[in-house]
Enzyme design. Structure first.
Site, PDB file in Angstrom:
ATOM      1  N   ASP A 103       0.848  -1.199   0.000  1.00 17.15           N
ATOM      2  CA  ASP A 103       0.000   0.000   0.000  1.00 17.15           C
ATOM      3  C   ASP A 103       0.884   1.249   0.000  1.00 17.15           C
ATOM      4  OD1 ASP A 103      -2.130  -1.715   0.217  1.00 17.15           O
ATOM      5  OD2 ASP A 103      -2.303  -1.481   2.395  1.00 17.15           O
TER       6      ASP A 103
HETATM    7  N1  URA Z   1      -1.214  -5.921   3.923  1.00 19.78           N
HETATM    8  C1  URA Z   1      -1.710  -4.664   3.893  1.00 19.78           C
HETATM    9  O1  URA Z   1      -2.759  -4.396   4.469  1.00 19.78           O
HETATM   10  N2  URA Z   1      -1.034  -3.728   3.228  1.00 19.78           N
HETATM   11  C2  URA Z   1       0.154  -3.959   2.603  1.00 19.78           C
HETATM   12  O2  URA Z   1       0.744  -3.045   2.021  1.00 19.78           O
HETATM   13  C3  URA Z   1       0.649  -5.266   2.643  1.00 19.78           C
HETATM   14  C4  URA Z   1      -0.046  -6.233   3.304  1.00 19.78           C
END
Ligand code: URA
Length: 246
Positions: free
Chosen positions: A106
């Site tokens: 993310d």
């Molecule tokens: N899980 C998440 O919620 N975000 C990420 O970036 C990676 C794994």
């Protein structure tokens, strides 16, 4: 094993110019292979043996490049984006122009990101059949309990009804308001860690990926820094995923 490659393809891949530009350079006598000026860009060379020069500058050839990055927050794990800076934009000393990130983090997640042009390796790392684990450190708003650890170990039913595979959750510390944890998952659903905690009524306030399988984030890399992966790391990754390269 070395494969022959057309000189114009090689120079294109090494971002020297477009095929059309390279044809022009050749016509003007600006390209040399070993000691000879090459005017015909159909010529095939062996990049492991032949020395290629443009304007007398030696062109380094890499069929594959592999980088490890400590992804910073605010940067997206994509190749190109109209609005945001991408992890590929952060890499400045790449030879090739076809790099992409292996999987996604993310925008607000930090940590280990592999960036390469080796599609076959990426596919194997991400393939559910390979069960490559991903390890994260997270700070959680709320007190993570042994009950949560148990729920994670059985697989969590997310708020939309999706069921995750079992995951291992370790509570590192908790102070009555927030908790620090380490979690290992074996799949890569969208926002998976955040959604797993949301299903336990908790909110992830900070998330960082520490490892993918046996590949650990080099803790000397500050956020936003990257380096080429070592032969040792590539070998380990290859052993783990069964990649055919290297
Ligand atoms: N899980 C998440 O919620 N975000 C990420 O970036 C990676 C794994």
């Amino acid at each position: 094993m070395s494969e022959m490659i057309r000189i114009d393809k090689l120079l294109c891949e090494m971002q020297i110019g477009s095929r059309r530009e390279i044809k022009e350079y050749a016509k003007k006598g600006r390209i040399k292979v070993n000691e000879s000026v090459v005017k015909n860009t159909d010529l095939k060379v062996n990049p492991e043996v032949d020395k290629v020069f443009v304007d007398n500058r030696k062109i380094e050839f890499a069929r594959f490049e592999y980088f490890m990055m400590n992804k910073p927050q605010g940067v997206i794990s994509a190749t190109k984006d109209e609005k945001d800076m991408t992890v590929v934009d952060l890499i400045k000393d790449n030879l090739r122009g076809d790099l992409f990130p292996v999987g996604r983090l993310d925008k607000d997640t930090e940590g280990l990101m592999v960036i390469t042009n080796d599609g076959e390796m990426a596919h194997r790392i991400l393939s559910p059949a390979k069960h490559i684990s991903k390890t994260y450190f997270a700070k959680i708003d709320g007190v993570v309990t042994e009950e949560d650890v148990m729920k994670f170990s059985k697989g969590i039913t997310l708020l939309d009804g999706t069921v995750t595979k079992p995951a291992s959750l370790v509570i590192l510390k908790t102070d009555g308001n927030t908790s620090e944890i380490e979690v290992k998952i074996y799949e890569g659903k969208y926002h998976q860690i955040k959604r797993m905690f949301a299903a336990c009524g908790k909110h992830v306030i900070y998330l960082k990926r520490l490892a993918m399988g046996g590949l650990m984030l080099d803790d000397s890399l500050k956020t936003g820094e990257y380096r080429r992966m070592t032969d040792e790391e590539l070998k380990r990754m290859t052993e783990e995923t069964g990649s055919i390269h290297q």
